[in-house]
Structures are given as structure tokens and as C-alpha cells.
Write an enzyme that holds these catalytic residues in place. Structure first.
Site, short mmCIF file in Angstrom:
data_model
loop_
_atom_site.label_atom_id
_atom_site.label_comp_id
_atom_site.label_asym_id
_atom_site.label_seq_id
_atom_site.Cartn_x
_atom_site.Cartn_y
_atom_site.Cartn_z
N HIS A 7 -29.12 43.18 -33.28
CA HIS A 7 -28.15 42.13 -32.93
C HIS A 7 -27.71 42.80 -31.85
CE1 HIS A 7 -25.09 42.13 -35.47
NE2 HIS A 7 -24.69 42.58 -34.14
N GLU A 56 -24.79 38.36 -30.40
CA GLU A 56 -24.17 37.96 -31.34
C GLU A 56 -22.97 37.19 -30.55
OE1 GLU A 56 -20.87 39.20 -34.90
OE2 GLU A 56 -22.94 40.95 -34.09
N HIS A 75 -25.92 46.70 -20.27
CA HIS A 75 -25.94 44.96 -20.22
C HIS A 75 -27.42 44.69 -21.36
CE1 HIS A 75 -29.17 46.98 -17.56
NE2 HIS A 75 -30.12 46.85 -18.11
N GLU A 117 -30.40 41.72 -17.86
CA GLU A 117 -31.30 41.92 -16.92
C GLU A 117 -33.00 41.12 -16.92
OE1 GLU A 117 -34.59 45.68 -15.66
OE2 GLU A 117 -32.73 45.76 -17.35
#
Length: 123
Positions: A7, A56, A75, A117
Site C-alpha cells: 500500500h 491507506e 505521487h 497521475e
């Protein structure tokens, strides 16, 4: 040894607003939640229903001021099967914060200012 991505974490000020944003903008849905016994934090894991990787979202009870994201160079990236439809949807939501038409990508910004993105799915 084999490592596997699990995650990415984003700390958020308004958990329900963020969960709603990720659902509407990216069709990510809650797959599990962990709440501290003393109420000091809540973790919500969002998934795409296709991959084991999750996002998360961490909410901290005592945090009131926005997070300092610095230059925001880190990102998350998601691919989408219908890039034009996704672009139109995000444009209507007003969350597109940067476009690079030469590269064929754009970025959206979540309620806390994190950039995400969006790239076309590879054939």
C-alpha cells in the site's frame, strides 16, 4: 527474499471527504478499516478490486492543520482503460491540477493536495 508492494499511505484531515473523493474520482472502495481503541487514529484501506495494492488513508484525531506536502513530487499513478472518459470526469469534478499533453498524462489533486497521475492503460 521476495518483496511485494502492499500500500501507499496518505494522511488526511477529513477522512469521509477523502474516502468519497477516491470513490468518485478513481472508483477505489474501502477494503478494510482499523480504528484505534482510544480513537486517536483511523486507517482506511482503499482498493481497485483488481490488484492487491491499496491506498491507506490515515486520519489522526489531534491533527487540525493541513499537512506540509513540500514540492509534492511524490505521487500515486493509476492507469485507466478509457483515458478520454476519465479526463472528462475529472474535468467536471474540477480536480485536474496539471496536464502534460505531450506525454499524454494529467494529474488530479485530492482534498488534501496530494497529486495522482492518470495515464492511459497500455495495450
Amino acid at each position: 527474499m521476495k518483496f511485494r508492494l502492499e500500500h501507499n499511505n496518505y494522511n488526511v484531515l477529513d477522512l469521509e471527504r477523502s474516502v468519497a473523493f477516491y470513490r468518485e474520482a478513481l472508483d477505489l472502495h474501502e477494503v478494510r478499516r482499523k480504528e484505534a481503541g482510544d480513537g486517536s487514529f483511523i486507517l482506511v484501506y482503499l482498493g481497485d478490486g483488481q490488484t492487491p495494492h491499496s491506498v491507506e488513508l490515515t486520519w489522526l484525531r489531534d491533527r487540525k492543520e493541513p499537512y506540509n506536502l513540500g514540492d509534492n513530487e511524490i505521487h500515486l499513478a493509476l492507469s485507466v482503460d478509457d483515458f478520454e472518459a476519465a479526463y472528462a470526469h475529472h474535468k467536471a469534478m474540477g480536480c485536474i491540477c496539471f496536464e502534460n499533453k505531450e506525454m499524454g498524462i494529467y494529474f488530479i489533486s485530492d482534498p488534501d493536495g496530494y497529486w495522482i497521475e492518470i495515464v492511459p492503460q497500455k495495450s
